[in-house]
Design a protein around this motif. Structure first.
Motif, PDB file in Angstrom:
ATOM      1  N   LEU A   1       0.811  -1.213   0.000  1.00 25.11           N
ATOM      2  CA  LEU A   1       0.000   0.000   0.000  1.00 25.11           C
ATOM      3  C   LEU A   1       0.850   1.271   0.000  1.00 25.11           C
ATOM      4  CD1 LEU A   1      -3.347   0.593   1.671  1.00 25.11           C
ATOM      5  CD2 LEU A   1      -1.588   2.318   1.979  1.00 25.11           C
ATOM      6  N   SER A   2       1.803   1.365   0.902  1.00 23.52           N
ATOM      7  CA  SER A   2       2.581   2.601   1.020  1.00 23.52           C
ATOM      8  C   SER A   2       3.544   2.780  -0.145  1.00 23.52           C
ATOM      9  CB  SER A   2       3.354   2.602   2.339  1.00 23.52           C
ATOM     10  OG  SER A   2       2.469   2.553   3.427  1.00 23.52           O
ATOM     11  N   SER A   3       4.267   1.723  -0.475  1.00 25.72           N
ATOM     12  CA  SER A   3       5.291   1.839  -1.515  1.00 25.72           C
ATOM     13  C   SER A   3       4.696   1.944  -2.911  1.00 25.72           C
ATOM     14  CB  SER A   3       6.250   0.648  -1.455  1.00 25.72           C
ATOM     15  OG  SER A   3       5.535  -0.565  -1.579  1.00 25.72           O
ATOM     16  N   CYS A   4       3.454   1.494  -3.079  1.00 29.58           N
ATOM     17  CA  CYS A   4       2.834   1.520  -4.407  1.00 29.58           C
ATOM     18  C   CYS A   4       1.649   2.465  -4.461  1.00 29.58           C
ATOM     19  CB  CYS A   4       2.390   0.104  -4.807  1.00 29.58           C
ATOM     20  SG  CYS A   4       3.734  -1.092  -4.884  1.00 29.58           S
ATOM     21  N   PHE A   5       1.602   3.421  -3.550  1.00 29.37           N
ATOM     22  CA  PHE A   5       0.477   4.350  -3.507  1.00 29.37           C
ATOM     23  C   PHE A   5       0.466   5.208  -4.773  1.00 29.37           C
ATOM     24  CE2 PHE A   5      -1.644   8.309  -2.300  1.00 29.37           C
ATOM     25  CZ  PHE A   5      -2.800   7.819  -1.702  1.00 29.37           C
TER      26      PHE A   5
ATOM     27  N   ILE B   1      -5.355   3.327 -12.666  1.00 32.62           N
ATOM     28  CA  ILE B   1      -5.387   1.876 -12.422  1.00 32.62           C
ATOM     29  C   ILE B   1      -4.160   1.216 -13.034  1.00 32.62           C
ATOM     30  CG2 ILE B   1      -6.632  -0.269 -12.899  1.00 32.62           C
ATOM     31  CD1 ILE B   1      -8.129   1.316 -10.897  1.00 32.62           C
ATOM     32  N   TRP B   2      -3.793   1.643 -14.221  1.00 33.23           N
ATOM     33  CA  TRP B   2      -2.616   1.094 -14.898  1.00 33.23           C
ATOM     34  C   TRP B   2      -1.363   1.366 -14.060  1.00 33.23           C
ATOM     35  CZ3 TRP B   2      -1.702   1.811 -20.884  1.00 33.23           C
ATOM     36  CH2 TRP B   2      -0.688   0.939 -21.298  1.00 33.23           C
ATOM     37  N   ASP B   3      -1.213   2.601 -13.589  1.00 38.82           N
ATOM     38  CA  ASP B   3      -0.051   2.954 -12.758  1.00 38.82           C
ATOM     39  C   ASP B   3      -0.011   2.086 -11.495  1.00 38.82           C
ATOM     40  OD1 ASP B   3       0.641   4.884 -14.570  1.00 38.82           O
ATOM     41  OD2 ASP B   3      -0.163   6.568 -13.412  1.00 38.82           O
ATOM     42  N   LEU B   4      -1.156   1.879 -10.885  1.00 37.18           N
ATOM     43  CA  LEU B   4      -1.220   1.072  -9.661  1.00 37.18           C
ATOM     44  C   LEU B   4      -0.748  -0.357  -9.919  1.00 37.18           C
ATOM     45  CD1 LEU B   4      -3.917   0.998  -6.967  1.00 37.18           C
ATOM     46  CD2 LEU B   4      -3.529  -1.109  -8.219  1.00 37.18           C
ATOM     47  N   LEU B   5      -1.218  -0.962 -11.007  1.00 39.41           N
ATOM     48  CA  LEU B   5      -0.816  -2.337 -11.315  1.00 39.41           C
ATOM     49  C   LEU B   5       0.646  -2.415 -11.728  1.00 39.41           C
ATOM     50  CD1 LEU B   5      -4.001  -3.603 -13.217  1.00 39.41           C
ATOM     51  CD2 LEU B   5      -3.300  -4.110 -10.871  1.00 39.41           C
ATOM     52  N   ASP B   6       1.120  -1.438 -12.491  1.00 41.25           N
ATOM     53  CA  ASP B   6       2.537  -1.419 -12.877  1.00 41.25           C
ATOM     54  C   ASP B   6       3.435  -1.369 -11.642  1.00 41.25           C
ATOM     55  OD1 ASP B   6       2.632  -1.711 -15.610  1.00 41.25           O
ATOM     56  OD2 ASP B   6       2.633   0.436 -16.058  1.00 41.25           O
ATOM     57  N   LYS B   7       3.092  -0.508 -10.688  1.00 41.71           N
ATOM     58  CA  LYS B   7       3.913  -0.374  -9.472  1.00 41.71           C
ATOM     59  C   LYS B   7       3.931  -1.680  -8.682  1.00 41.71           C
ATOM     60  CE  LYS B   7       3.683   4.607  -8.529  1.00 41.71           C
ATOM     61  NZ  LYS B   7       3.367   5.636  -7.521  1.00 41.71           N
ATOM     62  N   ARG B   8       2.800  -2.336  -8.600  1.00 40.70           N
ATOM     63  CA  ARG B   8       2.723  -3.562  -7.806  1.00 40.70           C
ATOM     64  C   ARG B   8       3.425  -4.731  -8.505  1.00 40.70           C
ATOM     65  NH1 ARG B   8      -1.653  -3.694  -3.636  1.00 40.70           N
ATOM     66  NH2 ARG B   8      -1.997  -1.503  -3.127  1.00 40.70           N
ATOM     67  N   ILE B   9       3.304  -4.821  -9.802  1.00 36.99           N
ATOM     68  CA  ILE B   9       4.033  -5.850 -10.543  1.00 36.99           C
ATOM     69  C   ILE B   9       5.538  -5.615 -10.419  1.00 36.99           C
ATOM     70  CG2 ILE B   9       4.648  -6.568 -12.890  1.00 36.99           C
ATOM     71  CD1 ILE B   9       2.194  -7.995 -12.000  1.00 36.99           C
ATOM     72  N   GLU B  10       5.927  -4.358 -10.541  1.00 34.13           N
ATOM     73  CA  GLU B  10       7.344  -4.013 -10.426  1.00 34.13           C
ATOM     74  C   GLU B  10       7.895  -4.431  -9.071  1.00 34.13           C
ATOM     75  OE1 GLU B  10      10.097   0.029 -10.137  1.00 34.13           O
ATOM     76  OE2 GLU B  10       8.150   0.115 -11.158  1.00 34.13           O
TER      77      GLU B  10
END
Length: 547
Positions: free
Chosen positions: A30-34, A325-334
């Motif tokens: 949550l924090s690192s991928c906000f 939404i795209w940015d959120l998923l990209d950050k979490r996959i990364e």
């Protein structure tokens, strides 16, 4: 390009995820991928009126509050479950007066204002003993010559006898005081009547009017004026530094902390209290409400004079864009990949197919969500669950995951809207094995009649769809179109369908938070679109693919 093109040795492992469904347990991401949507900046601005976070389940309300607690220094968390508000619910005396017709809204507002004011004082001035409290109040009395402020200080002294104790103690203290005053107001004038809900039902009309009159007098004498003085004191003398902001957050109001009827009254009073605390410019009370709960509060308190337009400026309505939404998923996959493979950013489309059925994968995914981060995370997690020891996600994995995702989203929809529409599962029967889109007039009387006798007739007697169907099938009242309109407006509200009233208007989807179609705009020629999240679970008839 995908990871195979570069010879990446990354493989998905069992139990890989890109986060959890609830913000409370999403520590890893949550924090690192906000993702900044601008909503956090709005909340952090204590002068901005928006302070009631409104959104559907999974839209990020709790995540936003949690992030606020992480980035601000002075945040007081106040879970409703910790307030012992069940003490009010269990009070026979309050039940007696409420059942008799006494409006306790002023008392509920007193309760919230008192609790919030004392929480702020307790937090800022570190008051944790009787001696510190006496010293604090004494200094205030010495420094203030304004009579109204002296009244506010006296209020804190009189009511806050032990206000360094847990918040639940103060709730009980206040409630006991009001119970005592209410009980004393009627003395022994009613004879051997039990002071509980059942006792009020045995009152004569004359006795009931007397109870209402006396109870109203007690409620009206509650020290709302003194509390207004307290708020003025806080605003002008204690919390007046714009560089030192304080926040109180209240989340979890959609949980069962008290029985529903009381909960709606308490939430309505809380909304009024949040509005009144705007006067303290360096303090912001932030609460979160699900859309369906807010609607139930409004409907349940209309008779108490609740006017929603007075509060609309307080609403922070959450909405997400495709890019967010795209940015959120990209950050979490990364982050998932970086944990054990590489520091090079690896994006979503390096692990997922770029297209499915001639549609870009992200668009394909978003069409199967309500543009909510939780839905997107759960869809991706469903794919990862089936990708153990693979280096990328295939279209067959996505198809398999979608079936389970569709079933779980339908269950979640029932849980989200069950309090408002207990028979929602039955309503959805009208959509089973229908095409993706159809005209409302294509639903025949025979189709509705079949569902009526197999499903609708078993609904609870007060169900609005049952009552409309009974009028049509049993009493010969109304029309087929009027029953279908009522039914499909409910299906629209919960998100199962979108509605295109005519060829000149757009397709309305409730999760976009627009006004939606009016009853009069819906015709037999209006087009109904089943949301793609539910195609699999409803057995929706998909168009034949052209070679």
């Amino acid at each position: 390009m995908n990871n195979k093109d570069e010879g990446i040795a990354f493989r998905f492992k069992r139990n890989d995820t890109v986060g959890t469904a609830d913000a409370e347990s999403d520590d890893q991401y949550l924090s690192s991928c906000f993702v900044s949507t601008g909503d956090l900046d709005t909340l952090r601005d204590s002068t901005d009126p928006k302070r009631i976070i409104v959104g559907r389940t999974g839209s990020g309300k709790s995540a936003l509050i949690r992030r606020l607690r992480e980035v601000e220094d002075n945040v007081i968390e106040l879970p409703p479950q910790n307030l012992s508000l069940s003490y009010i619910s269990n009070s026979d005396i309050l039940k007696f007066f409420t059942s008799a017709g006494v409006n306790l809204d002023l008392f509920y507002q007193l309760l919230w204002k008192h609790v919030l004011a004392v929480e702020l004082l307790k937090y800022k001035y570190k008051i944790n003993s009787e001696e510190q409290k006496r010293s604090f109040l004494s200094k205030l009395f010495e420094s203030k010559k304004d009579k109204s402020k002296e009244d506010g200080i006296r209020y804190l002294s009189d009511w806050g006898e032990k206000f360094w104790d847990e918040t639940e103690y103060r709730v009980k203290e206040l409630t006991t005081k009001v119970e005592s005053d209410l009980k004393a107001s009627i003395g022994g004038t009613l004879g051997p009547v039990h002071l509980d809900a059942s006792g009020s039902q045995k009152l004569t009309e004359e006795q009931k009017q007397e109870v209402i009159q006396r109870g109203r007098k007690v409620v009206n004498e509650i020290q709302i004026k003194a509390l207004a003085d307290v708020i003025r004191l806080l605003s002008e003398d204690m919390f007046n530094d714009p560089q030192q902001k304080y926040f109180i957050t209240i989340d979890g109001l959609d949980e069962q902390w008290v029985e529903d009827e009381l909960r709606y009254s308490l939430i309505r009073a809380l909304i009024e209290t949040v509005r009144s605390f705007q006067k303290i410019k360096s303090v912001k009370v932030v609460i979160s409400l699900r859309v369906d709960l807010l609607n139930r509060v409004i409907n349940a308190t209309k008779n108490s004079g609740f006017q929603e337009e007075k509060y609309s400026s307080l609403y922070l309505k959450l909405r997400w864009t495709r890019q967010q939404i795209w940015d959120l998923l990209d950050k979490r996959i990364e982050q998932l990949v970086r944990k054990r493979y590489t520091s090079r950013p690896v994006k979503l489309l390096e692990l997922f197919p770029r297209q499915i059925d001639r549609l870009g994968f992200l668009d394909y995914l978003l069409e199967r969500t309500f543009y909510r981060p939780r839905d997107a995370i759960l869809f991706v997690n469903g794919c990862l669950e089936r990708a153990e020891d693979r280096s990328s996600i295939t279209t067959s994995i996505i198809s398999e995951a979608e079936g389970e995702y569709s079933r779980k989203r339908f269950i979640a929809l029932q849980e989200e809207w069950g309090a408002t529409y207990p028979e929602l599962t039955g309503y959805a029967k009208i959509l089973e094995e229908q095409p993706i889109s159809f005209k409302l007039g294509a639903i025949s009387a025979q189709t509705l009649e079949q569902i009526y006798y197999s499903t609708i007739s078993a609904f609870t007697e007060t169900d609005p769809i049952l009552m409309a169907a009974n009028d049509y099938f049993l009493a010969g009242k109304g029309t087929l179109h009027s029953v279908l309109t009522k039914l499909f407006l409910v299906l629209y509200e919960v998100g199962l369908v979108g509605i295109k009233p005519d060829s000149t208007t757009t397709t309305f989807w409730s999760f976009h938070l627009n006004e939606g179609p009016s009853v009069g705009s819906i015709k037999p020629t209006s087009i109904i679109y089943i949301h793609s999240s539910f195609w699999r679970v409803l057995g929706t008839k998909l168009p034949t693919k052209k070679g």
